[in-house]
Design a protein around this motif. Sequence first.
Motif, PDB file in Angstrom:
ATOM      1  N   LEU A 148      -3.661   4.811   9.089  1.00 21.40           N
ATOM      2  CA  LEU A 148      -4.945   4.118   9.232  1.00 21.40           C
ATOM      3  C   LEU A 148      -4.898   2.763   8.538  1.00 21.40           C
ATOM      4  CD1 LEU A 148      -7.734   6.786   8.612  1.00 21.40           C
ATOM      5  CD2 LEU A 148      -7.358   5.450  10.674  1.00 21.40           C
ATOM      6  N   SER A 149      -4.319   2.747   7.323  1.00 17.00           N
ATOM      7  CA  SER A 149      -4.266   1.501   6.560  1.00 17.00           C
ATOM      8  C   SER A 149      -3.436   0.466   7.299  1.00 17.00           C
ATOM      9  CB  SER A 149      -3.647   1.734   5.180  1.00 17.00           C
ATOM     10  OG  SER A 149      -4.295   2.760   4.513  1.00 17.00           O
TER      11      SER A 149
ATOM     12  N   ILE B  93       0.841  -1.196   0.000  1.00  9.93           N
ATOM     13  CA  ILE B  93       0.000   0.000   0.000  1.00  9.93           C
ATOM     14  C   ILE B  93       0.878   1.249   0.000  1.00  9.93           C
ATOM     15  CG2 ILE B  93      -1.723   1.281   1.317  1.00  9.93           C
ATOM     16  CD1 ILE B  93      -2.741  -1.464   2.297  1.00  9.93           C
TER      17      ILE B  93
ATOM     18  N   LEU C 157      -1.477  16.345  -0.440  1.00 13.04           N
ATOM     19  CA  LEU C 157      -1.661  14.904  -0.608  1.00 13.04           C
ATOM     20  C   LEU C 157      -0.785  14.132   0.372  1.00 13.04           C
ATOM     21  CD1 LEU C 157      -2.834  12.484  -2.192  1.00 13.04           C
ATOM     22  CD2 LEU C 157      -0.832  12.608  -3.650  1.00 13.04           C
TER      23      LEU C 157
ATOM     24  N   VAL D 141      -2.404  14.316   3.925  1.00 10.35           N
ATOM     25  CA  VAL D 141      -3.595  13.471   4.019  1.00 10.35           C
ATOM     26  C   VAL D 141      -3.192  12.008   3.859  1.00 10.35           C
ATOM     27  CG1 VAL D 141      -5.774  12.914   2.907  1.00 10.35           C
ATOM     28  CG2 VAL D 141      -5.128  15.285   3.223  1.00 10.35           C
ATOM     29  N   GLY D 142      -2.284  11.752   2.905  1.00  9.48           N
ATOM     30  CA  GLY D 142      -1.835  10.385   2.663  1.00  9.48           C
ATOM     31  C   GLY D 142      -1.195   9.776   3.897  1.00  9.48           C
TER      32      GLY D 142
ATOM     33  N   PHE E 150      -5.572  -5.453  11.538  1.00  9.07           N
ATOM     34  CA  PHE E 150      -6.843  -5.944  12.017  1.00  9.07           C
ATOM     35  C   PHE E 150      -7.359  -7.058  11.109  1.00  9.07           C
ATOM     36  CE2 PHE E 150     -11.430  -5.724  11.880  1.00  9.07           C
ATOM     37  CZ  PHE E 150     -11.771  -5.736  13.209  1.00  9.07           C
ATOM     38  N   TRP E 151      -7.038  -6.891   9.835  1.00  5.35           N
ATOM     39  CA  TRP E 151      -7.588  -7.729   8.768  1.00  5.35           C
ATOM     40  C   TRP E 151      -6.932  -9.099   8.748  1.00  5.35           C
ATOM     41  CZ3 TRP E 151      -4.354  -8.302   4.251  1.00  5.35           C
ATOM     42  CH2 TRP E 151      -4.977  -8.803   3.116  1.00  5.35           C
TER      43      TRP E 151
ATOM     44  N   TYR F 251      -3.070   0.055  10.485  1.00 10.92           N
ATOM     45  CA  TYR F 251      -3.854  -0.570  11.545  1.00 10.92           C
ATOM     46  C   TYR F 251      -4.989  -1.406  10.984  1.00 10.92           C
ATOM     47  CZ  TYR F 251      -1.062   1.741  14.967  1.00 10.92           C
ATOM     48  OH  TYR F 251       0.007   2.113  15.721  1.00 10.92           O
ATOM     49  N   ALA F 252      -5.579  -0.916   9.897  1.00  7.10           N
ATOM     50  CA  ALA F 252      -6.659  -1.684   9.284  1.00  7.10           C
ATOM     51  C   ALA F 252      -6.145  -3.028   8.807  1.00  7.10           C
ATOM     52  CB  ALA F 252      -7.247  -0.890   8.113  1.00  7.10           C
ATOM     53  N   VAL F 253      -4.950  -3.014   8.198  1.00 11.31           N
ATOM     54  CA  VAL F 253      -4.383  -4.248   7.669  1.00 11.31           C
ATOM     55  C   VAL F 253      -4.027  -5.202   8.802  1.00 11.31           C
ATOM     56  CG1 VAL F 253      -2.369  -5.148   6.498  1.00 11.31           C
ATOM     57  CG2 VAL F 253      -3.604  -3.266   5.499  1.00 11.31           C
TER      58      VAL F 253
ATOM     59  N   PHE G 281       1.008   4.515  -2.497  1.00  5.47           N
ATOM     60  CA  PHE G 281       1.017   5.923  -2.088  1.00  5.47           C
ATOM     61  C   PHE G 281       2.136   6.673  -2.807  1.00  5.47           C
ATOM     62  CE2 PHE G 281      -2.127   7.026   0.942  1.00  5.47           C
ATOM     63  CZ  PHE G 281      -2.482   5.857   1.588  1.00  5.47           C
TER      64      PHE G 281
ATOM     65  N   PHE H 124      -3.813   8.533   6.186  1.00  5.78           N
ATOM     66  CA  PHE H 124      -4.447   7.319   5.684  1.00  5.78           C
ATOM     67  C   PHE H 124      -3.484   6.140   5.651  1.00  5.78           C
ATOM     68  CE2 PHE H 124      -7.804  10.139   4.554  1.00  5.78           C
ATOM     69  CZ  PHE H 124      -8.927   9.348   4.606  1.00  5.78           C
TER      70      PHE H 124
END
Lengths: 211, 242, 218
Positions: free
Chosen positions: B170-171, B132, B160, B163-164, B177-178, B173-175, B136, B167
């Motif tokens: 966030l990604s 990911i 960018l 903001v990137g 979790f996934w 931690y999301a990953v 980016f 994110f």
Amino acid sequence: MEMTVHGLACARGGITVLEGVGFALRGGRALVLRGPNGIGKTTMLRTIAGLQPAVAGEIGLPPESIAYAAHSDGLKATLTVTENLSFWASVYGTGPDAVEAAITGMNLGILRDRQAANLSAGQKRRLGLARLLVTGRPLWVLDEPTVSLDAESVRLFAGVVRRHLAEGGAALIATHIDLGLDEAEVLDLGPFRARSPSEGGALSAFDEAFA
Amino acid sequence: MSIWEYANPKKFMQTSAWALPWVTVLSVLCLLGGLVWGFFFTPDDYKQGSTVKIIYLHVPAAMMAINAWVMMLVTSLIWIVRRHHVSALAAKAAAPIGMTFTLIALVTGAIWGQPMWGTWWEWDPRLTSFLILFLFYLGYMALWEAIENPDTAADLTSVLCMVGSVFAILSRYAVNFWNQGLHQGASLSLDKEENVSDVYWFPLLICIAGFVLLFVTLVLLRTRTEIRARRIQALQAREKLA
Amino acid sequence: MIALLVRDLRLAMRAGGGFGLGLAFFLLVTVLVPLGVGPEGATLAKIAPGILWVGALLACLLSLDRVFALDFEDGSLDLLATAPIPLEGVVAVKSAAHWIVTGLPLTLIAPVLAVLLHLPEGGYLWLVVSLALGTPALSVIGTFGAALTVGLKRGGLLLSLLVLPLYVPTLIFGAEVVKRGAEGMAIATPLLLLAGITAGAAALLPFASAAAIRINLR
């Protein structure tokens, strides 16, 4: 209502094109900007309208006083004449009365329910200028307002501007043709063309690197 | 004398011209020393055999992949706040380098993963996060390329980048979790218990220093190029106007 | 600001296809995937949450380049930027309009398409809930991408490249909610995280988008 501009410099694409522009504009007066293509009339009007930052200098004017009209009219092709104007009326917080006044003022009565897509170029321009009337703002900043207008419409528009001035408003107009506004002052931008560094002009942010 | 003086393009060109040979030589020395020590003078791991030695490329590359982005974030912030052109150009210069480090980390990870996990690619959280991160970098560079006006490009890419960054975190931690993943824990940490053993630790440190210096060298080189290119652009724009 | 929302919705309806295209694309994705994967119900049921979320996400992406492009071309964006509405408000309204035109219909049609993919019974409610909570984030993030690329001639492809990585957290949590719902597991954690991302994005990103628009109009 008074607007003062002092020592204004503005840039297009990172290059300063105008410098040291200064004038004052009081309510009831109009100022016409002249100058050859590319001198920076549009750039200066955009700077005054707040769309881009000034390189140097001060622009003093009351807040929320400008109504800006650019080359393009910002019309929505699928909306009717009345819908286009009503939208701007609600954005600027003026009512349906202002819309009616604008339609009569710019002689759009018979076109009122026609979609903007079906208007001729000159009619579109008239609709775009009618938007100024619904803003209720005192200072009109106009960039080539008469493009694609016929002689009669130019006279009509000159009358609209004159009425606006009579009501205490002011107008800053960049134009090549004679609007017939004899009372308007004229400011030639030619002398304010920014000098390049080799002629002793100010260095831009990136010249110092190899100075 | 303030640190911002170095943000003046001329001063930067002078200073970097002086510093470049030194960091170049130092980075070559560190990389050669660390890699030779690591590859030839450390024992094989009792579980992983000699495959463990790819650690000397994988870990430093992965660290620099993230650090490059952090550096871009910092330089972007400096550009937004203080409008120093060199800062924006340094961010632009760092992006392809960071992307290359990301790619190195991904490829060496795959080469390491094949004998260890029996597969070239595993949708492990760390690997996925790096993939990911790679995207980016691609987006950031594409935005630089797409915009003609250099100041507009600098502004938009800075927005960018900020903001990137949010994110990207966030990604991450999301990953996590996934998918919990196969990847071993951090190779380096302040907690001594978790660390790799000393035999690998010292050459690894030298390799990391080498990668940091290599990054500095490349960023300086590329920033100098960008400054010159920017200067040409400014001159051409003025010429067109005159 | 309500006037702007009404105008944008009216424009979307008159232009036609505003509602239709995204939905048709979503339908196509859910038809094509079984054709590629094979008709076994068990396999489809397993991948249904992911396919539905990816499909909705791509359908959202389709119409993003039109969020600002039309207003930019006809000069309305200049005029809106000089109007008495804060540009942050304009951007927020644009995201809201985009959501009503794409995200909302996608959410409503998703359970119907889920039937095609044999989504297990427990998943339907959470599919709708997760899309309702997650698609606003897709619109807001997408609006940010559109704001970055508004001045570019061929911004469409670049827009996808910029926006898709930003969609990762939303996609992960959204699909996870449906997956867990379908398997009858607890969904609270991913659901709350999804809602958190949406709330955070909706609260903060309009500022970044408005900044990007200002830069682009310069």
